[in-house]
Design an enzyme around this catalytic site. Structure first.
Site, mmCIF file in Angstrom:
data_model
loop_
_atom_site.group_PDB
_atom_site.id
_atom_site.type_symbol
_atom_site.label_atom_id
_atom_site.label_comp_id
_atom_site.label_asym_id
_atom_site.label_seq_id
_atom_site.Cartn_x
_atom_site.Cartn_y
_atom_site.Cartn_z
ATOM 1 N N LYS A 84 -38.444 -14.769 -30.471
ATOM 2 C CA LYS A 84 -36.877 -14.565 -30.753
ATOM 3 C C LYS A 84 -36.660 -14.587 -32.351
ATOM 4 O O LYS A 84 -36.579 -15.732 -33.261
ATOM 5 C CB LYS A 84 -36.346 -16.088 -30.187
ATOM 6 C CG LYS A 84 -34.741 -16.192 -29.751
ATOM 7 C CD LYS A 84 -34.312 -14.466 -29.426
ATOM 8 C CE LYS A 84 -32.638 -14.882 -30.027
ATOM 9 N NZ LYS A 84 -31.600 -15.782 -29.107
ATOM 10 N N HIS A 105 -31.108 -12.182 -31.994
ATOM 11 C CA HIS A 105 -29.661 -12.363 -32.151
ATOM 12 C C HIS A 105 -29.637 -10.801 -32.743
ATOM 13 O O HIS A 105 -29.818 -10.805 -34.134
ATOM 14 C CB HIS A 105 -29.873 -13.287 -32.740
ATOM 15 C CG HIS A 105 -28.026 -13.716 -32.992
ATOM 16 N ND1 HIS A 105 -27.531 -14.618 -31.760
ATOM 17 C CD2 HIS A 105 -27.332 -13.016 -33.985
ATOM 18 C CE1 HIS A 105 -26.218 -14.361 -32.269
ATOM 19 N NE2 HIS A 105 -26.224 -13.252 -33.360
ATOM 20 N N HIS A 129 -27.708 -10.161 -25.241
ATOM 21 C CA HIS A 129 -26.309 -10.497 -25.352
ATOM 22 C C HIS A 129 -25.260 -9.213 -26.063
ATOM 23 O O HIS A 129 -25.092 -9.653 -26.543
ATOM 24 C CB HIS A 129 -25.981 -12.484 -26.123
ATOM 25 C CG HIS A 129 -26.271 -12.620 -27.693
ATOM 26 N ND1 HIS A 129 -26.497 -11.267 -28.295
ATOM 27 C CD2 HIS A 129 -27.044 -13.830 -27.498
ATOM 28 C CE1 HIS A 129 -26.818 -12.674 -29.269
ATOM 29 N NE2 HIS A 129 -27.574 -13.678 -28.863
HETATM 30 C C1 NCD Z 1 -25.661 -19.989 -29.044
HETATM 31 C C2 NCD Z 1 -26.174 -21.315 -28.890
HETATM 32 O O1 NCD Z 1 -24.997 -22.030 -29.418
HETATM 33 O O2 NCD Z 1 -27.168 -21.356 -29.259
HETATM 34 N N1 NCD Z 1 -24.243 -19.325 -28.964
HETATM 35 C C3 NCD Z 1 -23.930 -18.652 -28.906
HETATM 36 O O3 NCD Z 1 -22.617 -17.938 -29.036
HETATM 37 N N2 NCD Z 1 -24.026 -17.570 -28.617
HETATM 38 C C4 NCD Z 1 -26.172 -19.096 -29.565
HETATM 39 C C5 NCD Z 1 -26.951 -17.642 -29.920
HETATM 40 O O4 NCD Z 1 -27.463 -17.231 -28.457
HETATM 41 O O5 NCD Z 1 -26.544 -16.667 -30.401
HETATM 42 ZN ZN ZN Z 2 -27.605 -17.186 -27.041
HETATM 43 ZN ZN ZN Z 3 -28.214 -15.294 -30.525
#
Ligand code: NCD
Ligand code: ZN
Ligand code: ZN
Length: 349
Positions: free
Chosen positions: A104, A141, A179
Protein backbone atom coordinates in the site's frame (compact mmCIF):
# COMPACT_ATOMS: atom_id res chain seq x y z
CA UNK A 1 -33.22 7.07 -9.99
CA UNK A 2 -36.01 4.55 -9.73
CA UNK A 3 -36.30 1.86 -7.12
CA UNK A 4 -36.84 -1.59 -8.50
CA UNK A 5 -39.26 -4.02 -6.96
CA UNK A 6 -36.91 -6.92 -6.42
CA UNK A 7 -37.45 -8.24 -2.90
CA UNK A 8 -34.52 -10.59 -2.74
CA UNK A 9 -31.12 -11.04 -4.31
CA UNK A 10 -28.75 -14.02 -4.18
CA UNK A 11 -25.06 -13.61 -5.01
CA UNK A 12 -21.79 -15.37 -4.31
CA UNK A 13 -20.37 -14.31 -0.96
CA UNK A 14 -18.85 -10.84 -1.41
CA UNK A 15 -15.37 -9.63 -0.39
CA UNK A 16 -14.21 -6.25 0.89
CA UNK A 17 -11.11 -5.15 -1.01
CA UNK A 18 -10.28 -2.22 1.31
CA UNK A 19 -10.95 -2.17 5.03
CA UNK A 20 -9.39 -0.76 8.23
CA UNK A 21 -9.67 -3.14 11.17
CA UNK A 22 -7.32 -1.25 13.54
CA UNK A 23 -5.90 -3.07 16.56
CA UNK A 24 -6.60 -3.89 20.23
CA UNK A 25 -10.09 -3.26 21.59
CA UNK A 26 -11.35 -1.59 18.40
CA UNK A 27 -10.15 -4.56 16.32
CA UNK A 28 -12.04 -6.99 18.56
CA UNK A 29 -15.29 -5.04 18.17
CA UNK A 30 -15.15 -4.28 14.43
CA UNK A 31 -13.79 -7.55 12.97
CA UNK A 32 -17.06 -9.48 13.53
CA UNK A 33 -19.01 -7.07 11.29
CA UNK A 34 -16.63 -7.52 8.37
CA UNK A 35 -16.08 -11.25 8.98
CA UNK A 36 -19.81 -12.07 9.03
CA UNK A 37 -20.53 -10.11 5.85
CA UNK A 38 -17.49 -10.82 3.69
CA UNK A 39 -15.51 -13.94 2.84
CA UNK A 40 -12.21 -12.07 2.53
CA UNK A 41 -10.92 -8.57 3.05
CA UNK A 42 -7.84 -6.62 2.09
CA UNK A 43 -6.72 -5.24 5.44
CA UNK A 44 -5.04 -1.86 5.38
CA UNK A 45 -1.71 -1.59 7.20
CA UNK A 46 -1.92 1.96 8.62
CA UNK A 47 -1.55 1.02 12.27
CA UNK A 48 0.68 2.95 14.65
CA UNK A 49 3.40 1.83 14.08
CA UNK A 50 2.49 0.68 10.55
CA UNK A 51 2.67 -2.88 9.21
CA UNK A 52 5.91 -2.55 7.26
CA UNK A 53 7.41 -6.06 7.40
CA UNK A 54 6.39 -9.67 6.88
CA UNK A 55 6.90 -10.39 10.57
CA UNK A 56 4.60 -7.52 11.62
CA UNK A 57 1.96 -8.61 9.09
CA UNK A 58 2.04 -12.20 10.31
CA UNK A 59 1.55 -11.09 13.91
CA UNK A 60 -1.26 -8.70 12.92
CA UNK A 61 -2.99 -11.45 10.94
CA UNK A 62 -2.99 -13.61 14.06
CA UNK A 63 -4.60 -10.82 16.10
CA UNK A 64 -7.28 -10.46 13.43
CA UNK A 65 -7.89 -14.22 13.29
CA UNK A 66 -8.34 -14.26 17.06
CA UNK A 67 -11.17 -11.71 16.72
CA UNK A 68 -13.17 -13.72 14.14
CA UNK A 69 -16.31 -15.12 15.81
CA UNK A 70 -16.39 -18.89 16.26
CA UNK A 71 -17.83 -20.70 13.25
CA UNK A 72 -17.35 -17.75 10.88
CA UNK A 73 -15.17 -18.37 7.83
CA UNK A 74 -13.21 -15.25 6.94
CA UNK A 75 -9.78 -14.71 5.40
CA UNK A 76 -7.86 -11.51 6.12
CA UNK A 77 -5.54 -10.61 3.24
CA UNK A 78 -2.57 -8.59 4.43
CA UNK A 79 -0.86 -5.56 2.91
CA UNK A 80 2.56 -4.03 3.41
CA UNK A 81 2.78 -0.33 4.28
CA UNK A 82 5.37 1.12 1.90
CA UNK A 83 7.83 3.62 3.32
CA UNK A 84 11.03 5.23 2.06
CA UNK A 85 12.86 2.34 3.77
CA UNK A 86 10.87 -0.66 2.53
CA UNK A 87 13.08 -3.71 2.02
CA UNK A 88 12.02 -5.18 -1.35
CA UNK A 89 13.51 -8.57 -0.45
CA UNK A 90 11.31 -8.90 2.65
CA UNK A 91 8.23 -7.75 0.73
CA UNK A 92 8.78 -10.22 -2.11
CA UNK A 93 9.50 -13.06 0.31
CA UNK A 94 6.40 -12.19 2.34
CA UNK A 95 4.33 -12.28 -0.86
CA UNK A 96 5.82 -15.63 -1.94
CA UNK A 97 5.12 -17.04 1.53
CA UNK A 98 1.46 -16.04 1.28
CA UNK A 99 1.61 -13.40 4.00
CA UNK A 100 1.25 -10.32 1.77
CA UNK A 101 -1.36 -9.98 -0.96
CA UNK A 102 -0.35 -6.44 -1.97
CA UNK A 103 1.55 -3.34 -0.87
CA UNK A 104 0.00 0.00 0.00
CA UNK A 105 1.24 3.43 -1.00
CA UNK A 106 0.39 6.21 1.40
CA UNK A 107 1.94 9.45 0.21
CA UNK A 108 3.36 10.92 3.45
CA UNK A 109 0.70 12.96 5.30
CA UNK A 110 -2.09 12.13 2.83
CA UNK A 111 -4.49 10.58 5.36
CA UNK A 112 -4.95 8.91 8.76
CA UNK A 113 -1.67 7.43 10.08
CA UNK A 114 0.31 8.19 6.92
CA UNK A 115 3.16 10.09 8.57
CA UNK A 116 5.48 7.13 7.95
CA UNK A 117 4.44 7.08 4.29
CA UNK A 118 6.44 7.63 1.13
CA UNK A 119 7.92 11.15 0.83
CA UNK A 120 8.61 10.94 -2.91
CA UNK A 121 7.59 8.25 -5.37
CA UNK A 122 11.08 8.24 -6.86
CA UNK A 123 12.46 6.88 -3.62
CA UNK A 124 10.51 3.65 -3.98
CA UNK A 125 11.02 3.00 -7.71
CA UNK A 126 13.33 0.05 -6.92
CA UNK A 127 10.62 -1.42 -4.68
CA UNK A 128 7.97 -0.90 -7.36
CA UNK A 129 10.24 -2.59 -9.94
CA UNK A 130 10.62 -5.58 -7.62
CA UNK A 131 6.85 -5.68 -7.08
CA UNK A 132 6.21 -5.65 -10.83
CA UNK A 133 8.66 -8.54 -11.31
CA UNK A 134 7.09 -10.57 -8.51
CA UNK A 135 3.48 -9.75 -9.49
CA UNK A 136 2.65 -7.83 -6.29
CA UNK A 137 -0.13 -5.28 -6.87
CA UNK A 138 0.36 -1.69 -5.73
CA UNK A 139 -2.63 -0.24 -3.87
CA UNK A 140 -2.55 3.54 -3.91
CA UNK A 141 -4.11 6.19 -1.75
CA UNK A 142 -4.10 8.52 -4.75
CA UNK A 143 -3.83 12.05 -3.47
CA UNK A 144 -1.19 14.74 -3.71
CA UNK A 145 -0.20 16.01 -0.31
CA UNK A 146 1.35 19.42 -0.95
CA UNK A 147 -0.58 21.85 1.23
CA UNK A 148 -1.10 24.36 -1.58
CA UNK A 149 -3.03 21.84 -3.70
CA UNK A 150 -6.78 22.35 -3.37
CA UNK A 151 -8.24 19.45 -1.39
CA UNK A 152 -10.87 18.79 -4.07
CA UNK A 153 -8.16 18.50 -6.76
CA UNK A 154 -5.79 16.16 -4.96
CA UNK A 155 -6.89 12.95 -6.65
CA UNK A 156 -6.72 14.44 -10.14
CA UNK A 157 -3.33 15.93 -9.25
CA UNK A 158 -2.03 12.54 -8.12
CA UNK A 159 -3.15 10.94 -11.37
CA UNK A 160 -1.47 13.64 -13.48
CA UNK A 161 1.74 14.02 -11.48
CA UNK A 162 2.39 10.61 -9.97
CA UNK A 163 0.27 7.80 -11.42
CA UNK A 164 0.93 8.55 -15.08
CA UNK A 165 4.68 8.53 -14.44
CA UNK A 166 4.54 5.22 -12.58
CA UNK A 167 2.40 3.63 -15.31
CA UNK A 168 4.90 4.74 -17.97
CA UNK A 169 8.01 3.82 -16.05
CA UNK A 170 6.94 0.40 -14.79
CA UNK A 171 4.76 -1.20 -17.47
CA UNK A 172 4.35 -4.51 -15.64
CA UNK A 173 3.18 -3.03 -12.33
CA UNK A 174 -0.48 -3.74 -11.55
CA UNK A 175 -2.21 -0.95 -9.66
CA UNK A 176 -5.43 -0.46 -7.71
CA UNK A 177 -6.42 3.15 -7.32
CA UNK A 178 -8.13 2.91 -3.96
CA UNK A 179 -11.39 4.63 -3.03
CA UNK A 180 -11.75 6.63 -6.25
CA UNK A 181 -13.78 9.81 -5.90
CA UNK A 182 -13.65 11.48 -9.31
CA UNK A 183 -14.51 11.11 -12.98
CA UNK A 184 -10.78 11.30 -13.67
CA UNK A 185 -10.17 8.40 -11.31
CA UNK A 186 -12.72 6.21 -13.11
CA UNK A 187 -11.37 7.26 -16.51
CA UNK A 188 -7.71 6.52 -15.83
CA UNK A 189 -8.59 3.06 -14.54
CA UNK A 190 -10.67 2.32 -17.63
CA UNK A 191 -7.86 3.56 -19.87
CA UNK A 192 -5.47 1.04 -18.28
CA UNK A 193 -7.98 -1.73 -17.68
CA UNK A 194 -5.41 -4.39 -18.59
CA UNK A 195 -3.51 -3.68 -15.37
CA UNK A 196 -5.52 -1.28 -13.24
CA UNK A 197 -8.60 -1.46 -11.07
CA UNK A 198 -10.37 0.73 -8.53
CA UNK A 199 -12.28 0.25 -5.32
CA UNK A 200 -15.32 2.44 -4.67
CA UNK A 201 -16.71 3.15 -1.19
CA UNK A 202 -20.40 3.30 -0.28
CA UNK A 203 -20.17 6.91 0.87
CA UNK A 204 -18.75 8.15 -2.44
CA UNK A 205 -21.65 6.45 -4.23
CA UNK A 206 -24.35 7.65 -1.83
CA UNK A 207 -23.27 11.22 -1.21
CA UNK A 208 -21.53 14.26 -2.61
CA UNK A 209 -19.85 17.14 -0.79
CA UNK A 210 -23.16 18.76 0.11
CA UNK A 211 -23.59 15.98 2.66
CA UNK A 212 -20.62 17.36 4.59
CA UNK A 213 -22.44 20.59 5.27
CA UNK A 214 -26.09 19.59 5.37
CA UNK A 215 -27.66 21.86 8.00
CA UNK A 216 -24.25 22.20 9.70
CA UNK A 217 -20.89 20.49 9.79
CA UNK A 218 -21.16 16.68 9.58
CA UNK A 219 -17.97 15.11 10.91
CA UNK A 220 -19.18 11.56 10.31
CA UNK A 221 -19.34 12.30 6.58
CA UNK A 222 -15.70 13.34 6.55
CA UNK A 223 -13.27 10.93 4.96
CA UNK A 224 -10.30 11.11 2.63
CA UNK A 225 -10.33 11.53 -0.27
CA UNK A 226 -13.07 13.97 0.67
CA UNK A 227 -16.53 13.71 -0.95
CA UNK A 228 -16.61 15.52 -4.29
CA UNK A 229 -19.28 17.39 -6.27
CA UNK A 230 -22.32 15.62 -7.69
CA UNK A 231 -20.97 15.14 -11.22
CA UNK A 232 -18.23 12.93 -9.78
CA UNK A 233 -20.67 11.03 -7.59
CA UNK A 234 -22.78 10.26 -10.65
CA UNK A 235 -19.73 9.10 -12.61
CA UNK A 236 -18.85 6.72 -9.76
CA UNK A 237 -22.41 5.37 -9.61
CA UNK A 238 -22.21 4.68 -13.32
CA UNK A 239 -18.82 2.96 -12.99
CA UNK A 240 -19.82 0.77 -10.03
CA UNK A 241 -23.10 -0.36 -11.56
CA UNK A 242 -21.67 -0.89 -15.06
CA UNK A 243 -20.42 -4.40 -14.41
CA UNK A 244 -17.01 -3.41 -15.85
CA UNK A 245 -14.37 -5.69 -14.37
CA UNK A 246 -12.12 -2.81 -13.28
CA UNK A 247 -14.45 -1.63 -10.52
CA UNK A 248 -15.05 -3.50 -7.31
CA UNK A 249 -16.22 -3.24 -3.74
CA UNK A 250 -13.91 -1.69 -1.14
CA UNK A 251 -15.73 -0.15 1.80
CA UNK A 252 -12.79 1.79 3.25
CA UNK A 253 -14.63 1.26 6.53
CA UNK A 254 -12.46 3.39 8.84
CA UNK A 255 -13.51 3.36 12.49
CA UNK A 256 -12.61 6.28 14.76
CA UNK A 257 -14.01 6.87 18.25
CA UNK A 258 -16.85 9.38 18.30
CA UNK A 259 -14.92 11.97 20.31
CA UNK A 260 -12.07 11.89 17.81
CA UNK A 261 -14.45 12.70 14.96
CA UNK A 262 -16.68 15.19 16.76
CA UNK A 263 -13.67 17.39 17.54
CA UNK A 264 -12.04 20.69 16.60
CA UNK A 265 -9.72 18.73 14.33
CA UNK A 266 -11.68 15.59 13.54
CA UNK A 267 -10.27 12.36 12.09
CA UNK A 268 -10.99 11.32 8.51
CA UNK A 269 -12.87 8.08 8.00
CA UNK A 270 -16.41 6.68 7.66
CA UNK A 271 -17.21 3.51 9.61
CA UNK A 272 -19.48 1.48 7.36
CA UNK A 273 -18.75 -2.14 8.33
CA UNK A 274 -22.12 -2.79 10.09
CA UNK A 275 -24.16 -1.65 7.07
CA UNK A 276 -21.78 -2.00 4.14
CA UNK A 277 -23.79 -4.39 1.98
CA UNK A 278 -27.01 -2.54 2.73
CA UNK A 279 -25.38 0.73 1.66
CA UNK A 280 -24.19 -0.65 -1.67
CA UNK A 281 -27.52 -2.42 -2.26
CA UNK A 282 -29.30 0.91 -1.81
CA UNK A 283 -27.21 2.36 -4.63
CA UNK A 284 -27.60 -0.58 -7.00
CA UNK A 285 -31.32 -0.68 -6.22
CA UNK A 286 -31.75 3.03 -6.97
CA UNK A 287 -29.81 2.61 -10.21
CA UNK A 288 -31.92 -0.40 -11.19
CA UNK A 289 -28.72 -2.38 -11.43
CA UNK A 290 -29.14 -5.16 -8.87
CA UNK A 291 -28.27 -7.58 -11.67
CA UNK A 292 -24.76 -6.02 -11.74
CA UNK A 293 -24.22 -6.25 -7.99
CA UNK A 294 -22.59 -9.67 -7.99
CA UNK A 295 -19.92 -8.56 -10.47
CA UNK A 296 -19.03 -5.55 -8.31
CA UNK A 297 -19.23 -7.28 -4.94
CA UNK A 298 -18.12 -10.86 -5.59
CA UNK A 299 -16.49 -11.39 -9.00
CA UNK A 300 -14.37 -8.47 -10.21
CA UNK A 301 -12.17 -8.26 -7.12
CA UNK A 302 -11.11 -11.92 -7.05
CA UNK A 303 -10.50 -11.80 -10.82
CA UNK A 304 -8.07 -8.88 -10.42
CA UNK A 305 -6.24 -10.55 -7.53
CA UNK A 306 -6.08 -13.90 -9.30
CA UNK A 307 -8.31 -15.62 -6.73
CA UNK A 308 -11.39 -17.78 -7.14
CA UNK A 309 -14.77 -16.25 -6.31
CA UNK A 310 -16.55 -17.91 -3.40
CA UNK A 311 -18.79 -20.86 -4.17
CA UNK A 312 -21.09 -20.07 -1.26
CA UNK A 313 -24.20 -18.00 -2.04
CA UNK A 314 -25.73 -15.33 0.17
CA UNK A 315 -29.28 -14.05 -0.08
CA UNK A 316 -30.31 -10.54 0.95
CA UNK A 317 -33.95 -9.72 1.54
CA UNK A 318 -35.71 -6.42 1.70
CA UNK A 319 -36.95 -6.22 5.27
CA UNK A 320 -38.45 -3.92 7.81
CA UNK A 321 -35.89 -1.07 7.97
CA UNK A 322 -33.60 -0.94 11.01
CA UNK A 323 -31.15 1.61 12.38
CA UNK A 324 -27.52 0.67 13.17
CA UNK A 325 -26.50 1.24 16.80
CA UNK A 326 -23.15 2.87 17.65
CA UNK A 327 -20.51 0.27 18.47
CA UNK A 328 -19.35 0.37 22.10
CA UNK A 329 -15.58 0.08 22.70
CA UNK A 330 -15.41 -0.80 26.42
CA UNK A 331 -14.99 2.38 28.43
CA UNK A 332 -13.03 4.12 25.65
CA UNK A 333 -16.16 5.39 23.90
CA UNK A 334 -18.18 4.37 20.87
CA UNK A 335 -17.98 4.40 17.10
CA UNK A 336 -20.77 5.87 15.03
CA UNK A 337 -21.75 3.88 11.95
CA UNK A 338 -22.78 5.05 8.53
CA UNK A 339 -26.61 5.46 8.52
CA UNK A 340 -26.62 6.33 12.24
CA UNK A 341 -30.12 7.58 13.04
CA UNK A 342 -31.34 6.48 9.61
CA UNK A 343 -33.11 3.40 8.43
CA UNK A 344 -31.44 0.58 6.56
CA UNK A 345 -33.15 -1.90 4.29
CA UNK A 346 -31.91 -5.31 3.14
CA UNK A 347 -30.64 -7.95 5.50
CA UNK A 348 -28.88 -11.24 4.97
CA UNK A 349 -31.53 -13.93 4.92
C1 NCD B 1 -8.67 6.05 6.53
C2 NCD B 1 -8.36 5.73 7.98
O1 NCD B 1 -9.01 6.29 8.88
O2 NCD B 1 -7.50 4.88 8.24
N1 NCD B 1 -9.43 7.27 6.49
C3 NCD B 1 -10.18 7.72 5.46
O3 NCD B 1 -10.71 8.82 5.56
N2 NCD B 1 -10.36 7.02 4.37
C4 NCD B 1 -7.39 6.15 5.76
C5 NCD B 1 -7.56 6.09 4.26
O4 NCD B 1 -8.11 5.14 3.72
O5 NCD B 1 -7.12 7.02 3.58
ZN1 ZN C 1 -8.71 3.37 3.63
ZN1 ZN D 1 -6.80 6.07 1.76
Amino acid sequence: MRASFMQEITIRRPDDWHVHLRDGSVLREVVPFTARMFGRAIVMPNLVPPVTTTALAKAYRERIRAAIPAGVKFTPLMTCYLSDDTDPADLVQGFRDGVFTAAKLYPAHATTNSHFGVTSIKRIYPVLEAMAEAGIPLLAHGELTRSEVDIFDREKGFIDEVLVAVLARIPKLRIVLEHITTTEGADVVRAHADRMAATITPQHLLYNRNALFQGGLRPHMYCLPVLKRETHQLALRKAATSGEKTFFLGTDSAPHLRHLKEAACGCAGVFSAPVAIQAYLRVFDEENALDKFEAFASLNGPAFYGLQPHEERVTYRRRQPFSPAPVRIGNEGEIVSLFDGENVEWVAA
